[in-house]
Write a protein that holds these residues in place. Structure first.
Motif, mmCIF file in Angstrom:
data_model
loop_
_atom_site.group_PDB
_atom_site.id
_atom_site.type_symbol
_atom_site.label_atom_id
_atom_site.label_comp_id
_atom_site.label_asym_id
_atom_site.label_seq_id
_atom_site.Cartn_x
_atom_site.Cartn_y
_atom_site.Cartn_z
ATOM 1 N N PHE A 120 0.821 -1.210 0.000
ATOM 2 C CA PHE A 120 0.000 0.000 0.000
ATOM 3 C C PHE A 120 0.860 1.269 0.000
ATOM 4 N N ILE A 121 1.960 1.233 0.766
ATOM 5 C CA ILE A 121 2.857 2.399 0.761
ATOM 6 C C ILE A 121 3.448 2.584 -0.638
ATOM 7 N N SER A 122 3.848 1.474 -1.271
ATOM 8 C CA SER A 122 4.391 1.562 -2.633
ATOM 9 C C SER A 122 3.339 2.098 -3.606
ATOM 10 N N LEU A 123 2.080 1.695 -3.399
ATOM 11 C CA LEU A 123 0.989 2.175 -4.260
ATOM 12 C C LEU A 123 0.858 3.695 -4.142
ATOM 13 N N ILE A 124 0.942 4.195 -2.913
ATOM 14 C CA ILE A 124 0.838 5.643 -2.706
ATOM 15 C C ILE A 124 2.018 6.350 -3.387
ATOM 16 N N VAL A 125 3.218 5.768 -3.268
ATOM 17 C CA VAL A 125 4.384 6.357 -3.927
ATOM 18 C C VAL A 125 4.173 6.363 -5.446
ATOM 19 N N GLY A 126 3.661 5.257 -5.989
ATOM 20 C CA GLY A 126 3.408 5.173 -7.436
ATOM 21 C C GLY A 126 2.417 6.229 -7.902
ATOM 22 N N SER A 127 1.334 6.435 -7.152
ATOM 23 C CA SER A 127 0.371 7.457 -7.590
ATOM 24 C C SER A 127 0.925 8.861 -7.375
ATOM 25 N N ILE A 129 4.085 9.635 -7.807
ATOM 26 C CA ILE A 129 4.953 9.858 -8.971
ATOM 27 C C ILE A 129 4.115 10.326 -10.164
ATOM 28 N N PHE A 130 2.935 9.709 -10.338
ATOM 29 C CA PHE A 130 2.083 10.161 -11.444
ATOM 30 C C PHE A 130 1.618 11.598 -11.236
ATOM 31 N N GLU A 131 1.214 11.931 -10.009
ATOM 32 C CA GLU A 131 0.760 13.299 -9.727
ATOM 33 C C GLU A 131 1.853 14.322 -10.025
ATOM 34 N N LYS A 132 3.106 13.974 -9.686
ATOM 35 C CA LYS A 132 4.196 14.942 -9.822
ATOM 36 C C LYS A 132 4.826 14.926 -11.203
ATOM 37 N N GLY B 89 0.007 1.747 -8.446
ATOM 38 C CA GLY B 89 -0.256 3.154 -8.141
ATOM 39 C C GLY B 89 -0.153 4.033 -9.372
ATOM 40 N N TYR B 90 0.920 3.844 -10.139
ATOM 41 C CA TYR B 90 1.143 4.662 -11.333
ATOM 42 C C TYR B 90 0.143 4.306 -12.441
ATOM 43 N N GLY B 95 -4.183 5.184 -16.264
ATOM 44 C CA GLY B 95 -5.286 4.545 -16.980
ATOM 45 C C GLY B 95 -6.658 4.879 -16.401
ATOM 46 N N SER B 96 -6.735 5.834 -15.505
ATOM 47 C CA SER B 96 -7.989 6.328 -14.897
ATOM 48 C C SER B 96 -8.836 5.257 -14.217
ATOM 49 N N GLY B 97 -8.221 4.239 -13.607
ATOM 50 C CA GLY B 97 -9.084 3.318 -12.854
ATOM 51 C C GLY B 97 -8.464 1.966 -12.614
#
Lengths: 145, 133
Positions: A120-127, A129-132, B89-90, B95-97
């Motif tokens: 879950f922590i890795s998932l937050i880091v992955g999202s 990275i997308f945000e930034k 996460g990425y 891919g919006s979902g």
């Protein structure tokens, strides 16, 4: 009332994940491993969830607004673009590596702290990275359709 | 009871969850989207309530129905779990979902985008499992 509806919906979702067995990555990998000892339960979960959703969408089409909130906030994009195709491919690779997708991952972060929390922590880091950083490929490329 | 009683009951509950959020609040129950709203957007309270409910609903039904605790029975190495989380996460943002937004919510809306995304991530996950297990 709207706040309560979000909470109730979350409660049902979490109960559904647990009762269906989808909170356990073993069942997910069992479904994806088509050449192994195939476990079709994910298919039954998906089919039952989609059938209920189809009924809900028949009701939705008859209404100008939701029962509680003021307006519909339904995704409006219809084009099949590169972001969708590449994003879904990347997500699928990640899903196949561990058997966790975001819902079960969130639950596992609380219920199986070692691997679940790490996921879950890795998932937050992955999202994050997308945000930034956004895309790692040119976004001006033409749409596929 | 057949082996699929629990998957069917659980699936019906997930469908019900998505349906009350759709019909009551006009919103799609996509976990990756709700999580991104909680973490990166301004309106945090509603996604927080949903995700808190998800954790409580899962924990409560585990205790109440006596389901086993979820351990790392697959013995997935930690580096693979970290890589998995980063890609999930990425990829779900790009891919919006995820499984919920595209699969559980998008397919019943008859969204072609969601149907295609679902087919793509299931195939790419199957290929990944074949290559790694």
């Amino acid at each position: 009332m709207n706040a309560f509806n979000y909470f109730l919906s979350g409660l049902l979702f979490g109960a559904g994940l647990m009762i269906s067995g989808m909170a356990n990555p073993e069942n997910v990998i069992g479904f994806l491993d088509i050449f192994g000892e195939w476990n079709p339960s994910l298919l039954f979960v998906m089919a039952s969830a989609v059938s209920v959703g189809l009924v809900a969408n028949v009701i939705r089409k008859k209404r100008s607004r939701p029962f509680i909130a003021v307006d519909w906030q339904i995704p409006s994009k219809t084009n099949i673009d590169r972001d969708l195709v590449i994003g879904a491919t990347i997500f699928g690779i990640g899903w196949g590596l561990s058997g966790y997708c975001p819902g079960p991952g969130l639950l596992a972060a609380f219920l199986s702290p070692s691997s679940g929390l790490l996921f879950f922590i890795s998932l937050i880091v992955g999202s994050y990275i997308f945000e930034k950083k956004g895309r790692f490929f040119p976004s001006h490329l033409p749409s596929l359709r | 009871m057949s082996d699929f009683t629990y998957p069917i009951i659980g699936g019906l509950l997930i469908g019900l969850s998505a349906s009350i959020l759709l019909l009551g609040s006009g919103r799609v129950a996509g976990i990756s989207g709700l999580l991104a709203n909680l973490l990166f957007k301004d309106r945090k309270i509603l996604p927080f309530l949903f995700l808190a409910g998800l954790i409580l609903g899962g924990t409560f039904s585990q205790t109440f129905f006596g389901f086993d605790t979820i351990e790392n029975t697959l013995n997935t190495p930690f580096w693979m779990i970290i890589l998995s989380g980063l890609l999930v996460g990425y990829g779900t943002r790009l891919g919006s979902g995820c499984t919920s937004g595209h699969g559980v919510c998008g397919i019943p809306r008859l969204s072609l985008r969601s149907l295609i995304a679902t087919c793509i991530f299931i195939v790419s996950a199957i290929v990944t499992v074949i290559l790694t297990r």
